[in-house]
Scaffold this active site. Structure first.
Site, short mmCIF file in Angstrom:
data_model
loop_
_atom_site.label_atom_id
_atom_site.label_comp_id
_atom_site.label_asym_id
_atom_site.label_seq_id
_atom_site.Cartn_x
_atom_site.Cartn_y
_atom_site.Cartn_z
N ASN A 289 5.38 -8.64 -4.82
CA ASN A 289 4.02 -8.10 -4.71
C ASN A 289 3.39 -7.91 -6.09
OD1 ASN A 289 4.26 -7.96 -1.94
ND2 ASN A 289 4.56 -5.75 -1.86
N ARG B 41 -2.00 -20.34 7.31
CA ARG B 41 -0.67 -20.50 6.71
C ARG B 41 0.29 -21.02 7.77
NH1 ARG B 41 -1.08 -17.94 1.78
NH2 ARG B 41 -2.38 -16.06 1.70
N HIS C 36 -10.55 -17.87 7.79
CA HIS C 36 -9.39 -17.01 7.91
C HIS C 36 -9.10 -16.64 9.36
CE1 HIS C 36 -7.14 -13.10 7.12
NE2 HIS C 36 -6.50 -13.95 6.33
N TYR D 142 6.22 -10.32 10.75
CA TYR D 142 4.90 -9.71 10.76
C TYR D 142 4.60 -9.13 12.14
CZ TYR D 142 3.49 -11.86 6.29
OH TYR D 142 3.38 -12.21 4.97
N ARG E 19 -2.22 -0.16 6.02
CA ARG E 19 -0.94 -0.47 5.39
C ARG E 19 -1.06 -0.56 3.88
NH1 ARG E 19 0.05 -5.96 6.01
NH2 ARG E 19 -0.15 -6.26 3.77
N HIS F 277 0.62 -5.96 10.41
CA HIS F 277 -0.41 -6.96 10.12
C HIS F 277 -1.52 -6.99 11.16
CE1 HIS F 277 -1.73 -11.21 9.10
NE2 HIS F 277 -1.65 -10.65 7.91
#
Length: 692
Positions: free
Chosen positions: A48, A378, A438, A471, A567, A595
Site C-alpha cells: 500500500n 481488472r 469503472h 474482496y 474502509r 469493497h
C-alpha cells in the site's frame, strides 16, 4: 474550492490515507490473527505504501511548485503536507520494523520456525543454499561495476520498486570495488524453505541467499571483506495522457507504461545498517534530495511477504471457509430460468464467483442469446470471463466489451486482453481518455418468442475470479425491466462514446449520480426538519468528495442520523458540534478486504437501498463512468440490510474514525462479541442450511 467548502472541517486526503494504512498495520499487531496472516498484513501495508508514493506523493510533489493563489484554491500547503507525510511514514516504518523483529525473532521462533540470515547457516544448510544459488540464482545475476566521475559514482537509471544491493569490497582495509546488483525476485521466489531437523523449520530470503554466496559471484576481484546493503526506489507512476482519439489510446498507454519505470523518484528506502559513508556515496550518485531517503528495513519490497509460505502448519493461517451456495440459486440448472423468477444477490467471497462464470457460460452456449455487453476493469491472470466472452463470439453472439485500459497498474494486462478478444471477434472498446469506465455491469439479450428479454448482472467489484476470493463484494442478478432499459442506455452511450443525462432507475456518473444522491439526502433533511425519523447509512472504500461531505454536514445539522462505514481514507471529520454531531464513522479491516459500496436511505419508512461501483470521491462522481443500482427485491433487500447491520455492530474488527485519527478499536465490556465477517458468513450459512 468555494468559501463555504473551505470553511468546513476536513481531514487532508493523504494524511487520512496514512491512518488507513495504520489500521492495516494494526492487523499485523493483533495477536489474535494467525501469525503468518500477520506477516502477510505487513506485506499489504508495505505494498500500500509503495503505491501511495508512486501515485499520491508524486501528485503532491508536483503541486509544490504552484503559486500562493493556487495553494489557496487547493485548500492546503503541499510542502506542509509532504512534511507531515514524511513524519508519519517514518513513525509507521519504525513501528513496522519493531513488529517484524518481534514476529520473526520471537513469535515464529516460539513455533519452532526460524528465518535465518546468511551468517546463521550451519554447514549442512549452507551447502543446500550454495547448491540452490549455483543451480537457480547465479545465471540471473547481472552485477553493475561502479566507477567514479567528478568524485561521485556513475549510477545508471534504476528500475522502479526493484531491490538492489549496494556492494563494497575491501582488501587489507582498503576499498577496492563497488557494485550494484538487482535481486531477481521477478524471476525467482523470495523465500527458500531449508531442510529442517527435530521438528524445527527454517527458511531464508533470496536476499540472504545471495549475500551468503557473493564470493561465488565476485571471485575475480581480490577482497577479504564484502558488504551488501539493500535499497529500493519508488518512482512516480502517473501517466501523462494528452490525446483524445480512441485509436491512439493503446499506443499512447503502451508508451506511457515504458516511461513509468523511469519516472521521478519519490522515495528511496535503504537498509538502516548501511554505513553513513556508503549512504552518502549512494545519494550523490543517484542525485536525489535528502527528503527522498527513508530508513526502511533489511528487506525492502515487503510486498513479497504477502506470499509468505504457510510452512505446512494450518494453525498459522486462517482456516479456509467452505464456499456457500446462494439461497435458492442452483448451479445445476439454467441461471436464466431462475433469475427470470426473482432477483439474486451473490455475496463474495462467501459465495463463489462460479455464479458469474455460470451466467456468462450459459449465455455463450444458449442458442437464443443474441448479444452480451459487459464492462471490464481488472481481470484475473487466466480469466474465465474472457474465455466465456470469446466462446460467445465464436458461437455467433454479438459481444461488446468495454475494457478500461487506464486501470492503474493493470494497463499492460488489459491491453493484452483487448487484443486477444479483438482477434476472436469480440467488439472491443477501450474507452475515453477523459473518463475511466469503472462500472461493473453486464447485459445479456435473449430472444424469447417475438421479443428480446434482458438479463443483467451488476456488481460492486471486478469481474475477477482471483480477487473475488479476497474482496467482499456484492453482485446482483436481475431481469427488472427498468434497470435493464437503463443499462441498454448506458451501453448505447459506451458504443457511441457519449453520455446520457436521464435515467429512471440507475445512478450514473458523471451525469446523474451526484444529483440523485443529493436528492436522496435532501429528502432525509426535509423529513428530519418535520420531526420525523430520518437516517442515512453509507458504506464505501473512501470518502473525500467535499460537496458530498458538505451535504452530509447539512443533514447532520438538520437532525438526520448518519452512520458511515469507510474502509480507507475519510476526509469527513465526525463528532464536530457545529457540523457532524449526528455522524458516526467506523472502519473495518479484517480477513477480507471490504469493497462493497452500499447506500441505505430511510425515506419515510420506504427504504431506498443501492449498491454501487463508486466510492464517494470526486473522481468517481465526475471523472468516471460509475453505476449505482437499486435493490427492489424485498428478500435481497432484507439480506443486504442484515449484513450492514452486522457490520455496524462489529466490536472486534471495527475502528472508530474520529477527529484525532486515534484508530481505537470499537470494543466494550459486552460478552456478545460481533466480528462482522464471521457473523455474515454464519448468517449466509444459516440461509443455506434453511434451504437444505
Amino acid at each position: 474550492m468555494n468559501n463555504t467548502i473551505a470553511s468546513i472541517p476536513l481531514c487532508n486526503r493523504e494524511i487520512s490515507w496514512l491512518f488507513f494504512n495504520e489500521r492495516v498495520l494494526q492487523e499485523a499487531e493483533d495477536v489474535s490473527v494467525p501469525i503468518i496472516e500477520r506477516i502477510r498484513f505487513l506485506g499489504i501495508f508495505s505494498s500500500n505504501l509503495d503505491e501511495f508514493y508512486r501515485v499520491r506523493v508524486a501528485t503532491i510533489t508536483r503541486l509544490t511548485h504552484v503559486n500562493a493563489k493556487a495553494k489557496e484554491l487547493l485548500g492546503f500547503n503541499p510542502r506542509a503536507v509532504l512534511t507531515e507525510i514524511q513524519r508519519k511514514v517514518i513513525e509507521l516504518e519504525r513501528r513496522f520494523q519493531r513488529l517484524y523483529d518481534v514476529i520473526t525473532l520471537n513469535e515464529l521462533a516460539a513455533r519452532k520456525i526460524f528465518i535465518l540470515k546468511e551468517n546463521q547457516l550451519n554447514v549442512m544448510r549452507g551447502n543446500f543454499v550454495r547448491e540452490y544459488f549455483q543451480q537457480k540464482v547465479l545465471a540471473n545475476l547481472v552485477p553493475i561495476m561502479l566507477s567514479k566521475k567528478n568524485g561521485r559514482f556513475v549510477i545508471p537509471e534504476l528500475k522502479d520498486r526493484r531491490i538492489y544491493f549496494f556492494i563494497r569490497m575491501s582488501h587489507k582495509g582498503k576499498q577496492v570495488e563497488h557494485a550494484l546488483l538487482e535481486i531477481p525476485t521477478k524471476l525467482l521466489g523470495r523465500f527458500l524453505v531449508l531442510p529442517g531437523e527435530r521438528h524445527l523449520k527454517y527458511l531464508i530470503l533470496l536476499d540472504d541467499v545471495i549475500r551468503y554466496c557473493l564470493d561465488d559471484l565476485f571471485f575475480i576481484f581480490p577482497h577479504d571483506r564484502i558488504e551488501a546493503y539493500s535499497f529500493q526506489m519508488t518512482r512516480d507512476s502517473e501517466m501523462d495522457l494528452d490525446v483524445r482519439m480512441e485509436e491512439q489510446v493503446i499506443d499512447l498507454i503502451s508508451k506511457s507504461l515504458k516511461k513509468r519505470a523511469s519516472g521521478k523518484p519519490m522515495r528511496m528506502l535503504y537498509d538502516p545498517e548501511m554505513p553513513s559513508d556508503m549512504l552518502h556515496q549512494l545519494a550523490l550518485g543517484l542525485n536525489l534530495p535528502p527528503e527522498t531517503f527513508i530508513a526502511g528495513t533489511r528487506y525492502p519490497n515487503f510486498k513479497d511477504f504477502i506470499s509468505f509460505p504457510d510452512m505446512g502448519d494450518p494453525s498459522l493461517v486462517y482456516a479456509p471457509q467452505k464456499p456457500l451456495s446462494v439461497y435458492g440459486l442452483r448451479l445445476d440448472k439454467s441461471i436464466f430460468n431462475q433469475i427470470r423468477q426473482k432477483d439474486y444477490l451473490v455475496c463474495l467471497p462467501y459465495h463463489p464467483f462460479d455464479y458469474i462464470i455460470h451466467f456468462l457460460r450459459e449465455a455463450a452456449m444458449d442458442t437464443q442469446v443474441v448479444s452480451i455487453s459487459i464492462t471490464l476493469y481488472r481481470l484475473a491472470e487466466n480469466s474465465k470471463v474472457i474465455n466465456a466472452l470469446i466462446n460467445a463470439a465464436r458461437n455467433g453472439k454479438k459481444v461488446f466489451c468495454m475494457i478500461e485500459l487506464k486501470a492503474r497498474f493493470d494497463e499492460e494486462a488489459n491491453i493484452h486482453w483487448a487484443n486477444v478478444m479483438s482477434q476472436a471477434g469480440v467488439q472491443v472498446s477501450v474507452g475515453q481518455l477523459d473518463y475511466k469506465v469503472h462500472s461493473k455491469i453486464c447485459l445479456v439479450a435473449r430472444r424469447e418468442g417475438r421479443r428480446l428479454a434482458y438479463y443483467a448482472n451488476l456488481s460492486t467489484g471486478n469481474y475477477n475470479e482471483h480477487s473475488s476470493r479476497q474482496y467482499s463484494d456484492a453482485s446482483l442478478f436481475t431481469t427488472h425491466a427498468g434497470i435493464c432499459n437503463d443499462l441498454k442506455k448506458v451501453f448505447r452511450g459506451l458504443v457511441n462514446n457519449k453520455f446520457f443525462y436521464s435515467y429512471k432507475h440507475l445512478l450514473v456518473s458523471p451525469t446523474t449520480y451526484r444529483k440523485e444522491i443529493y436528492k436522496l439526502i435532501d429528502y432525509e433533511i426535509a423529513e428530519a426538519k418535520k420531526g420525523r425519523k430520518a437516517s442515512v447509512i453509507l458504506k464505501m472504500n473512501s470518502l473525500s468528495d467535499e460537496g458530498l461531505i458538505l451535504k452530509l454536514y447539512q443533514a447532520s445539522n438538520a437532525g438526520v442520523q448518519i452512520q458511515l462505514i469507510v474502509r480507507g481514507l475519510c476526509c469527513l471529520v465526525p463528532g464536530q458540534k457545529r457540523y457532524s454531531k449526528n455522524i458516526r464513522v467506523v472502519s473495518i479491516i479484517d480477513r477480507y478486504l471490504e469493497h462493497m459500496r452500499v447506500s441505505i436511505f430511510y425515506h419515510g419508512g420506504e427504504e431506498r437501498v443501492y449498491l454501487s461501483s463508486a466510492d464517494m470521491m470526486t473522481r468517481n462522481l465526475e471523472q468516471r463512468l460509475e453505476v449505482g443500482f437499486p435493490i427492489y427485491d424485498q428478500s435481497v433487500k432484507v439480506m443486504l440490510k442484515t449484513m450492514i447491520e452486522l457490520q455496524l455492530k462489529d466490536n472486534v474488527k471495527a475502528r472508530i474514525i474520529d477527529a484525532k485519527n486515534s484508530n481505537s478499536y470499537l470494543r466494550h465490556s459486552s460478552v456478545n462479541q460481533v466480528r462482522s465477517q464471521e457473523a455474515i458468513y454464519d448468517f449466509l450459512a444459516g440461509m443455506h442450511q434453511h434451504e437444505g
